[in-house]
Each structure stands twice: as C-alpha cells, then as structure tokens.
Design an enzyme around this catalytic site. Structure first.
Site, short mmCIF file in Angstrom:
data_model
loop_
_atom_site.label_atom_id
_atom_site.label_comp_id
_atom_site.label_asym_id
_atom_site.label_seq_id
_atom_site.Cartn_x
_atom_site.Cartn_y
_atom_site.Cartn_z
N GLY A 96 6.45 -22.30 129.83
CA GLY A 96 7.42 -22.01 128.79
C GLY A 96 8.04 -20.65 128.93
O GLY A 96 8.95 -20.31 128.20
N CYS A 97 7.57 -19.83 129.86
CA CYS A 97 8.13 -18.49 130.05
C CYS A 97 9.02 -18.51 131.27
O CYS A 97 8.54 -18.61 132.39
CB CYS A 97 7.03 -17.46 130.20
#
Length: 254
Positions: A96-97
């Site tokens: 998610g980063c």
C-alpha cells in the site's frame, strides 16, 4: 452443539512474502507481495517506475527463493542504465506504500506524458461492467477473499489478461509486465482495478500507456487532476451497472 462445532472452518490465507527487486546489483525496492508471477512483477515494476521504456531493455532476468523471501534480479544498460544512475533509490515499505524512500516531495509526482486521443472507445455499459468481468479471473480472491486484481479489458473481448496480488500496486505491476511479455498493445484496451485510485496508480497506468482506467472504488482529488492532465479516461465506482467518469470522458460512449 458446542460453540467450536458451530464455527465455520477458517478460510485459507493469502500468501505474502518479502520480494526484493534488484537491478544491476542494487536493490530498487523490497515489497510485501504475493510470491507469484514474479518475472511479470519485476518487468512491470521497472516499466511503471520509469526505469525502462520497453521490455527489451531488461536482461538476464532471474527469480531466486531465499529462506527470508524472494529476490528478482535483472540488468539494464545503455539509456536504461543512465536512468537507473539518476533515479537510484531504496523503496523499502509495506503493502500500500507507493512512495517509500523518496527523499524529496518534488520527486513524489513525476512528469507524465499526455496520452494520445487514439481510437479506443468503450460503451458506458462496457466501462461499468469491467470489475464484474474481472471477477471471473480472480481465483486467489475466491480462495482467500483477501487479494487485489488488475485486468486488461478490450472491447468485445472482455478481460484478456489479469494478475492478482495482496497489494494493489503489485497486481498492477504484474499485469503491466504480463502485457509486455504477451505483446498486448496497451492503447487497445482499458486497465481494470479492484481498488481505489490514488496518484501512484494514475502514474503507473499512464506509464503503461493504457488510455482508460476503470476502478471499482473511488479516486482521490489529486488522482483526478493527474488523469485530466495526462488525458487518461478515469472511470470509478464501477459496480452494479453504474459508474462515474471523472476525467477525459470522450472515450466513453454514453
């Protein structure tokens, strides 16, 4: 009946492992990802991060399994090697980063090309139906209910290719690599995602060269702005026969 007898058996768990992408002996990133289709992953990551422009720039690709995780190695030279020297950075972070390791705010938003208008046109029904068609290509999601997917939709053909991963960015990178290896021309179809649309997803789709992005969830305001600037048709909240066209609507025939 006891409470233990009444409980349903646990659902299978989605696979997740550290995956290091190594170019010319330097680690470009370590992502938590589903350890499948890793050659597609490395090729797509290098493409959507702007390290390479074509698959032919990548050489000697190999996948290695270690006790602690996986490693995907490859080499580039020429202009790709020069880009690596300029942009070399470590991006070590969780699922998610998409911006981990960037040491300057100005590097977070790279310049994007403006996509050509092209000839691709989708009906409103085709656009809204994209995520439903993608569901037929998500065996890992069916097994675990914990996996994202990205697919390539072509008019009248439906989803012609899809990839899954525990991370939405990873699924898109895997699809990008698979499309290059299969010879799919990105300008002939739309990318379909099972996730929300943030800035980095817009950057990756524009780097792939697909003129339409369809997502089951919402978009951020900055993502919409980037889509407009890049002439990327952005379709969101595509579910139950309806959808929203937020940018470059001309490719969607109402």
């Amino acid at each position: 009946m006891s409470i233990h007898e009444a409980l349903s058996p646990p659902r299978p768990l989605v696979r997740e492992a550290p995956v290091a992408i190594v170019c010319n002996g330097a680690t470009l990133g370590v992502m938590m990802a589903s350890p499948d289709d890793l050659e597609d992953f490395a090729l797509g990551f290098a493409l959507t991060e702007g390290l390479i422009e074509t698959g032919t720039e990548m050489q000697d690709l190999e996948v290695l399994e270690h006790e602690a995780g996986w490693e995907v190695r490859f080499w580039v030279d020429g202009t790709a090697g020069a880009r690596l020297a300029e942009r070399q950075r470590a991006m070590i972070g969780p699922v998610g980063c998409g911006l981990c390791g960037i040491d300057s705010l100005t590097k977070a938003i790279r310049a994007l090309p403006r996509l050509a208008d092209g000839t691709l046109r989708l009906t409103h029904t085709e656009a809204c139906d994209g995520p439903r068609l993608l569901r037929a290509h998500q065996p890992e999601h069916d097994r675990t209910r914990a996996c994202h997917a990205a697919g390539f939709l072509q008019p009248s053909a439906g989803i012609v290719m899809a990839r899954e991963d525990v991370g939405r960015h990873n699924a898109l990178d895997k699809l990008a690599g698979a499309m290059v290896r299969a010879g799919h021309a990105p300008e002939t179809g739309a990318i379909v995602l099972t996730s929300r649309v943030s800035t980095d997803m817009i950057q990756k789709v524009v780097s792939i060269g697909a003129p339409v992005l369809i997502a089951v969830s919402a978009a951020t305001d900055y993502a919409v702005r980037l889509a407009e600037e890049a002439n990327l048709t952005l379709v969101t909240r595509a579910r139950h026969g309806s959808c929203e066209v937020l940018a470059a609507w001309r490719r969607i025939q109402t």
